[in-house]
Structure formats: structure tokens, C-alpha cells
Design a protein around this motif. Structure first.
Motif, short mmCIF file in Angstrom:
data_model
loop_
_atom_site.label_atom_id
_atom_site.label_comp_id
_atom_site.label_asym_id
_atom_site.label_seq_id
_atom_site.Cartn_x
_atom_site.Cartn_y
_atom_site.Cartn_z
N ALA A 36 3.51 12.87 1.19
CA ALA A 36 2.69 12.40 0.08
C ALA A 36 3.30 12.86 -1.24
CB ALA A 36 1.26 12.94 0.20
N PRO A 37 3.37 11.97 -2.25
CA PRO A 37 4.03 12.35 -3.51
C PRO A 37 3.36 13.51 -4.22
CG PRO A 37 2.82 10.28 -3.74
CD PRO A 37 2.84 10.61 -2.29
N HIS A 38 2.06 13.71 -3.99
CA HIS A 38 1.37 14.84 -4.60
C HIS A 38 0.97 15.86 -3.54
CE1 HIS A 38 1.14 12.99 -8.57
NE2 HIS A 38 0.89 11.86 -7.94
N GLY A 39 1.75 15.91 -2.49
CA GLY A 39 1.43 16.78 -1.38
C GLY A 39 2.16 18.10 -1.43
N GLY A 40 3.30 18.21 -0.74
CA GLY A 40 3.95 19.48 -0.48
C GLY A 40 4.32 20.30 -1.70
N SER A 41 4.28 19.74 -2.91
CA SER A 41 4.64 20.50 -4.10
C SER A 41 3.56 21.52 -4.44
CB SER A 41 4.85 19.55 -5.29
OG SER A 41 3.66 18.84 -5.55
N VAL A 68 -6.42 6.80 -6.53
CA VAL A 68 -6.25 5.65 -5.64
C VAL A 68 -5.11 5.87 -4.66
CG1 VAL A 68 -4.69 4.41 -7.20
CG2 VAL A 68 -6.11 3.11 -5.60
N GLU A 69 -4.12 6.69 -5.03
CA GLU A 69 -3.00 6.95 -4.12
C GLU A 69 -3.39 7.82 -2.93
OE1 GLU A 69 -2.44 7.82 -7.49
OE2 GLU A 69 -1.25 6.09 -8.13
N GLY A 70 -4.63 8.31 -2.90
CA GLY A 70 -5.12 9.04 -1.74
C GLY A 70 -5.22 10.54 -1.93
N TRP A 71 -4.62 11.09 -2.98
CA TRP A 71 -4.68 12.53 -3.16
C TRP A 71 -5.95 12.90 -3.92
CZ3 TRP A 71 -5.01 14.76 -7.98
CH2 TRP A 71 -4.64 13.97 -9.07
N SER A 72 -6.38 14.13 -3.75
CA SER A 72 -7.56 14.61 -4.46
C SER A 72 -7.48 16.12 -4.60
CB SER A 72 -8.85 14.21 -3.73
OG SER A 72 -8.88 14.76 -2.42
N THR A 73 -8.32 16.65 -5.47
CA THR A 73 -8.42 18.09 -5.64
C THR A 73 -9.79 18.54 -5.16
OG1 THR A 73 -9.48 18.12 -7.83
CG2 THR A 73 -7.09 17.83 -7.76
N GLY A 74 -9.94 19.82 -4.94
CA GLY A 74 -11.26 20.37 -4.72
C GLY A 74 -12.04 20.41 -6.03
N ASP A 75 -13.25 20.93 -5.98
CA ASP A 75 -14.06 21.02 -7.20
C ASP A 75 -13.40 21.94 -8.21
OD1 ASP A 75 -15.91 19.33 -6.13
OD2 ASP A 75 -17.40 20.88 -5.67
N GLY A 104 0.81 -1.21 0.00
CA GLY A 104 0.00 0.00 0.00
C GLY A 104 0.84 1.26 0.00
N VAL A 105 1.88 1.29 0.85
CA VAL A 105 2.75 2.47 0.91
C VAL A 105 3.51 2.63 -0.40
CG1 VAL A 105 4.82 3.41 2.01
CG2 VAL A 105 2.98 2.47 3.42
N LEU A 106 3.98 1.53 -0.98
CA LEU A 106 4.68 1.62 -2.27
C LEU A 106 3.77 2.16 -3.35
CD1 LEU A 106 6.73 -1.71 -2.27
CD2 LEU A 106 7.61 0.60 -2.03
N ASN A 107 2.51 1.75 -3.34
CA ASN A 107 1.58 2.26 -4.34
C ASN A 107 1.32 3.75 -4.15
OD1 ASN A 107 -0.54 1.75 -6.49
ND2 ASN A 107 -1.86 2.51 -4.85
N VAL A 108 1.15 4.16 -2.90
CA VAL A 108 0.94 5.58 -2.62
C VAL A 108 2.13 6.41 -3.09
CG1 VAL A 108 0.77 7.27 -0.75
CG2 VAL A 108 -0.65 5.22 -0.70
N GLN A 109 3.33 5.87 -2.95
CA GLN A 109 4.54 6.58 -3.35
C GLN A 109 4.89 6.37 -4.82
OE1 GLN A 109 6.15 8.75 -1.50
NE2 GLN A 109 4.79 8.41 0.25
N LEU A 110 4.00 5.68 -5.56
CA LEU A 110 4.18 5.43 -6.99
C LEU A 110 5.42 4.60 -7.30
CD1 LEU A 110 3.36 9.04 -8.28
CD2 LEU A 110 1.78 7.17 -7.81
N ASP A 111 5.82 3.74 -6.35
CA ASP A 111 6.96 2.84 -6.53
C ASP A 111 6.43 1.44 -6.80
OD1 ASP A 111 8.92 4.78 -6.09
OD2 ASP A 111 8.82 4.52 -3.92
N TYR A 112 6.25 1.11 -8.08
CA TYR A 112 5.66 -0.18 -8.44
C TYR A 112 6.76 -1.23 -8.62
CZ TYR A 112 1.73 2.93 -9.28
OH TYR A 112 0.75 3.86 -9.13
N VAL A 113 7.39 -1.60 -7.51
CA VAL A 113 8.50 -2.54 -7.55
C VAL A 113 8.07 -3.96 -7.26
CG1 VAL A 113 10.16 -0.75 -6.91
CG2 VAL A 113 9.05 -2.10 -5.12
N PHE A 114 6.79 -4.17 -6.87
CA PHE A 114 6.35 -5.51 -6.53
C PHE A 114 6.06 -6.29 -7.82
CE2 PHE A 114 3.46 -2.14 -5.03
CZ PHE A 114 2.64 -2.02 -6.14
#
Length: 412
Positions: free
Chosen positions: A245-250, A313-320, A140-150
């Protein structure tokens, strides 16, 4: 038995381990993991996996797909809420899970392996529980971080892993609930009473921190992860607090296109020339009819607006965001359907998952479901899917396909 071996109770010297600590952590995980399991299943249902084989990445799910249903379009923030809770809670529970595993490590080395049938079942459930918990949280953490190593696709791995984990979780909970309740009642009774029972070291070291201090450290770590993750579900200054979060602080920038982007046009292999107004044509195909439309042609059709978020699915979202474009149900009518059927969408993108996606008829027929040409009053930017993208209320972000090349209407 040598005290130098982990099979000896004396090998484990921490004075913090004991039934009370383990029971308290177990109660917190019982509530949290139940929410994770339910929101995870709901998230899987949102992908419309019954639209096989386009969206279904999980073969032979059989009886495990008993709960699947046509994913609704109301409320439009449904997936945003569900996946935000799933990912944020999952990240926040990591310190509690690790503390719980640390507290029961001696039981993994206990000898003899089985003293009775009940003890054997408890040991087996614990072993499967530990292994599957680590697997689910790590993937789950790897998916959130966009690291598809599995190895293999994330969806079937996480789906089957969740069922194995929850089965072991339920079995272990059923076996240990009487003990947990007894330990919690005892903890409420006399805090000064010397703790006894399994997991208590017969030769403990001197404590360097109290048990309450250890719980404070675990709770503080969970709170830190919560604060540095939850911001990815919001726009504005709070998003900058999502440092982990990969789509967070930026900073996504400003202006009409100043909201989060998962993958850029360059990242998925989109060439500038193929999305130009001169080169790009949308193919709309249906029952005995197919048409090719330029962006100028689409602009001549009735255009509608809808305020909708994007949630991934990685948990990030935007407002409307304010989207404007052609209703999907109007394009279905153009393709020869009076009632909107299922829809198969193909993208120009060459790399990455979900170059194709499928939408159910209820999603196509919703008046807010658009082939969007504009966002926030301006044409889409290349990274937001120019010349046209799908936007559907309450759908996972990957189903809101960008750089659309072909729409095929019909029962899938």
C-alpha cells in the motif's frame, strides 16, 4: 480443426481446467464482487455527488444515481470501514479473478460463435464480463497506487465501468447458476470420478500440481495480498505490514503530527509565505455578509475538540486524532445563518484534485465538524493543513480540505 489454434479444444492442455474448478472460483467471486459493488456505490455516495458541480465528477448519471442520499456523520468511522473493506477485499480478490479468467479462457475462442440464442447470450455476457472486470480492477489498483495514467477522471470511469461490469456479472450469473450448482453437487459426490464436460481438455498434459494444490496457491496468494494491504487501515506496528500500500509500510513519524499524510504542502504547491500568520486570512462569506479572519481571530472564538479518523478513497485511514478548532456551524452563524446550510470550501493548493469541495448542511451542523487549528494538542503542521483545515465525521479524506482559504455558506 488444427490443434495448434486456440479455437481447438485440444490446444488447451492443462489438466486443471474443468467445470468444478471454474464453479468454485465463481462462487467465491460471486460473494466478493457483490460486496465490492455495494461498497463502491456507498463510497461514491459519500462524496455527496448531488452537490453539483463541485463534488460531482460523473456527468449524466441519470437513473444510475437513484440510490444517492445525504451522507450521514454517524458513526464517525463509517467511511473508514466501508473504504477499507472495498480496497482490501478488491486487492485480495485479484488472484481469484485471474484464476477464474484463466479457467475460462478456452471459451473465448470457442467455435462456432453461437450455437443458440442462449449460447450467444452467454458468450456475450462472458466477453463483456472479462473486459469490464479487467478494467475495474486495473483502474482500481492504479488509483490505490496513486498512478493516474488512465484517460479522464477516475470517478466517472470507475462508476460507469462498475455498472457495466455488474450488469454483465448478473446476466452471466443468472445464465450459469444451474450449471454451477450442478458442478458443485457433483464435486461433493464423487471426487474420484473423471471430470467431463466443457473446459476439460480432450488431450491433457500430465499434471504438475493437483487441483487442490492450485487452489491452495490461489488462496495463499489472496491471503498474502490481504496481509500486506490491510495494515494501512490501522495505526501502530500493524501499518508497517502494509508493504503493497502506498501509505502503508512507511513510518509517518512520531509526535502530535505523526499520522499518515496523503499529499504534502510542497506537492500541491503551497508556499510557506502564504500560510504565515501575517499573510493568511480566512474569508467567511454568507448571506449579505463576509468577514476576514486571521488565525489569531479564530483562536479568540469558542474552540471545541473532537476525536475523528481520516479515511481516504485509496483505502488507507488513520485512527482517531484529537482535533481542536471552531465549529463549522458557528462559522455559519457568523456568516448570517441561524440554521447551517451547505458549505463550499476552497483551498490554497494549486495542484491536485479537490482544490474545492462541498459539504451538506447535515455535515456542517454536526457539532464535531470543525475548522481545525490544532491536532493532538499542537498546532497543525504544514503538511496536515496549517493554518486551518476541515475535519468532518465519516467524510472521505478529500472532503476534509487542508489549507483552507475561503468558506462560502449557502444552498448549493
Amino acid at each position: 480443426m488444427s490443434e495448434r489454434l486456440p479455437t481447438s479444444p485440444a490446444f488447451w492442455r492443462s489438466p486443471l481446467r474443468g467445470p468444478r474448478l471454474t464453479s468454485l472460483l465463481g462462487v467465491v467471486l460471486l460473494a466478493g464482487i457483490t460486496v465490492l459493488f455495494v461498497t463502491g456505490l456507498v463510497s461514491y455516495a459519500a462524496y455527496n455527488p448531488n452537490l453539483s458541480p463541485v463534488n460531482d465528477k460523473t456527468p449524466d448519471k441519470g437513473l444510475l444515481g437513484f440510490y444517492l442520499f445525504a451522507w450521514p456523520t454517524d458513526p464517525p468511522w463509517l467511511y473508514r470501514l466501508n473504504q477499507g473493506v472495498h480496497v482490501t477485499l478488491g486487492v485480495a480478490l485479484i488472484p481469484i479473478l485471474l484464476a477464474k479468467l484463466w479457467s475460462v479462457v478456452p471459451k473465448l475462442f470457442e467455435l462456432p460463435p453461437a450455437r443458440s440464442l442462449g449460447h450467444a447470450l452467454e458468450r456475450l455476457s462472458l466477453l463483456v464480463l472479462v473486459a469490464s472486470a479487467l478494467f475495474e480492477f486495473v483502474t482500481g489498483v492504479l488509483n490505490v497506487q496513486l498512478d493516474y495514467v488512465f484517460p479522464g477522471s477516475f470517478y466517472p470511469l470507475h462508476f460507469y465501468g462498475a455498472w457495466v461490469f455488474f450488469a454483465a456479472f448478473v446476466a452471466h450469473t443468472a445464465l450459469k447458476t444451474p450449471t454451477v450448482l450442478r458442478n458443485i453437487r457433483r464435486a461433493r459426490g464423487d471426487e474420484k470420478e473423471k471430470e467431463k464436460g466443457e473446459l476439460v481438455s480432450p488431450r491433457p498434459d500430465q499434471p504438475s500440481v493437483s487441483r487442490r494444490g492450485a487452489l491452495g496457491l490461489v488462496g495463499g496468494s489472496s491471503l498474502f495480498l490481504l496481509v500486506t494491504t490491510v495494515g494501512q487501515n490501522f495505526d501502530g506496528p500493524l501499518r508497517r505490514t502494509a508493504l503493497l500500500a502506498p501509505h502503508g509500510g512507511s513510518d509517518p513519524g512520531s509526535g502530535p503530527g505523526g499520522f499518515q499524510i496523503n499529499k504534502t504542502a510542497a506537492a500541491v504547491g503551497i508556499r510557506a509565505g502564504e500560510t504565515s500568520d501575517e499573510a493568511w486570512r480566512l474569508v467567511v462569506e454568507g448571506r449579505h455578509r463576509a468577514v476576514r479572519l486571521s488565525r489569531a481571530d479564530l483562536d479568540q472564538l469558542p474552540l471545541y475538540s473532537a476525536a475523528l479518523p481520516i479515511a481516504c478513497v485509496e483505502g488507507w485511514s488513520t485512527g482517531d486524532q484529537w482535533w481542536r478548532g471552531v465549529r463549522l456551524r458557528d462559522l455559519a452563524e457568523l456568516a448570517g445563518y441561524e440554521q447551517a446550510p451547505d458549505l463550499f470550501v476552497e483551498s490554497l493548493q494549486r495542484r491536485g484534485a479537490f482544490r474545492r469541495a462541498a459539504l451538506r448542511d447535515n455535515q456542517v451542523s454536526d457539532p464535531r465538524s470543525l475548522l481545525a487549528l490544532y491536532v493532538n494538542g499542537e498546532p497543525l503542521t504544514p503538511d496536515h493543513g496549517y493554518p486551518a483545515r476541515i475535519i468532518v465525521p465519516a467524510a472521505p479524506g478529500v472532503l476534509n480540505t487542508k489549507w483552507v482559504a475561503r468558506l462560502t455558506f449557502g444552498d448549493l
